[in-house]
Design a protein around this motif. Sequence first.
Motif, PDB file in Angstrom:
ATOM      1  N   TYR A 126      66.674  80.534  21.714  1.00  0.00           N
ATOM      2  CA  TYR A 126      67.946  80.737  21.144  1.00  0.00           C
ATOM      3  C   TYR A 126      68.067  80.294  19.686  1.00  0.00           C
ATOM      4  O   TYR A 126      68.833  80.856  18.981  1.00  0.00           O
ATOM      5  CB  TYR A 126      69.384  80.430  22.027  1.00  0.00           C
ATOM      6  N   ALA A 196      72.923  84.097  26.459  1.00  0.00           N
ATOM      7  CA  ALA A 196      72.713  82.981  25.602  1.00  0.00           C
ATOM      8  C   ALA A 196      72.004  83.484  24.063  1.00  0.00           C
ATOM      9  O   ALA A 196      72.380  83.116  22.981  1.00  0.00           O
ATOM     10  CB  ALA A 196      71.517  82.106  25.960  1.00  0.00           C
ATOM     11  N   GLN A 197      71.399  84.754  24.179  1.00  0.00           N
ATOM     12  CA  GLN A 197      71.175  85.466  23.021  1.00  0.00           C
ATOM     13  C   GLN A 197      72.070  85.962  22.255  1.00  0.00           C
ATOM     14  O   GLN A 197      72.243  85.773  20.896  1.00  0.00           O
ATOM     15  CB  GLN A 197      69.965  86.507  23.306  1.00  0.00           C
ATOM     16  N   ALA A 200      73.995  83.252  20.594  1.00  0.00           N
ATOM     17  CA  ALA A 200      73.224  82.677  19.265  1.00  0.00           C
ATOM     18  C   ALA A 200      73.050  83.854  18.292  1.00  0.00           C
ATOM     19  O   ALA A 200      72.671  83.630  16.961  1.00  0.00           O
ATOM     20  CB  ALA A 200      71.842  82.484  19.722  1.00  0.00           C
TER      21      ALA A 200
END
Length: 347
Positions: A126, A196-197, A200
């Motif tokens: 990330y 989570a990606q 980010a």
Amino acid sequence: MNSVSIAQKPFLAVLAGQTISPAPLWLMRQAGRYLPEYRALRAQSKNFLDFCFRPELAVEATLQPIRRYGLDAAILFSDILTVPWALGQKVEFLEGEGPKLEPLRSARDLDRLELAGMVERLSPVYRTVAGVSAVLPDKTALIGFAGAPWTVAAYMVEGHGSRDFLIAKSFGMAEPAAFRRLLDIVTQATIQHLFAQIEAGAEAVQLFDSWAGVLAETEFRQWVIEPTRVIAAALRARFPAIPLIGFPRGAGGMLASYALETKVGAVGLDTQVPLDWALQVLPRTLPVQGNLDPVALVVGGLALKDGVRRILDRTRGRPLIFNLGHGVPQTTPPEHVAELVRLVREG
Ligand code: CP3
């Protein structure tokens, strides 16, 4: 996605349903050993996983093909097998041999997997996404990705690459409850990893189901369509503006069921699928991506020119993202990629 990004980024505009000429393009495995600058960077790491987990190197690998070719999208530099590693499975990449995992061959083996803490273990990934996001040109989109549950589970059970994933398929058929549990774990891991990606900075995500094509209809429905549907629904609920591209390589006659039943936002077409047929069975408004034979890219010249022409002609009036039907081969001359970009941009 806000309308400003869509207006600035042709890749996102097509995923939002627009038909754009020239079609935006990026290439699966656009970062890789065919690039001399990649090989130089890769030499700084002791092994491939270490390379994936060093943000300063992974950011640079992600950006290399963008700098060289000005592609419309960057794809996070990482690998689908970071997820099994983060779930606690032993994963190695042996030079020249591909991935080796300590195989899961029984229900008891699954007890070794742990979902808790997975996202923390993947935090370098990330940081890479955030690092790329901070420096990407305004017109370039950032794609996050994961392997689809069947493909990832297939490596986890088989322990290595395979033509037919006979061991993984057999395990799934012989021990359906245990295999269901494995698919559920990987599905939840995939959802968390994609979330989570996106948090980010990933603006679209792709699910690689590279081994969808080894399955018969019954297993395709249970192991490919069903987990992908769950992931697509979770993404839609949490990040309604982030498009999901599904790439069920080898889906063949299951392509339309895959697209309609999973509700992915766009579909990647492999090299083997007949293009006119695919365009006929898929909804006219569904963005499509891919289909160019990677060998045409290796060969270049007329093979490349004709291959590009064929796709551009047949997809007229449809939302298209130009791409290959699979990854860029290692033997690709870098100047052929520049030629491909020129051909697509000429329209
Ligand atoms: O597309 C990109 O440029 C982003 C990075 C990316 C990699 N792998 C880098 C990589 C992505 C999106 C992947 C996905 C991936 N990884 C898939 C799905 C797509 C496909 O190709 O079907 C699969 C099945 C894997 C698993 C994997 N990783 C294999 C089988 C191998 C070994 C084969 C090989 O080419 O060596 C890898 C290693 C790998 N992943 C490399 C790269 C650039 C080569 C490793 C090296 O530099 O030595």
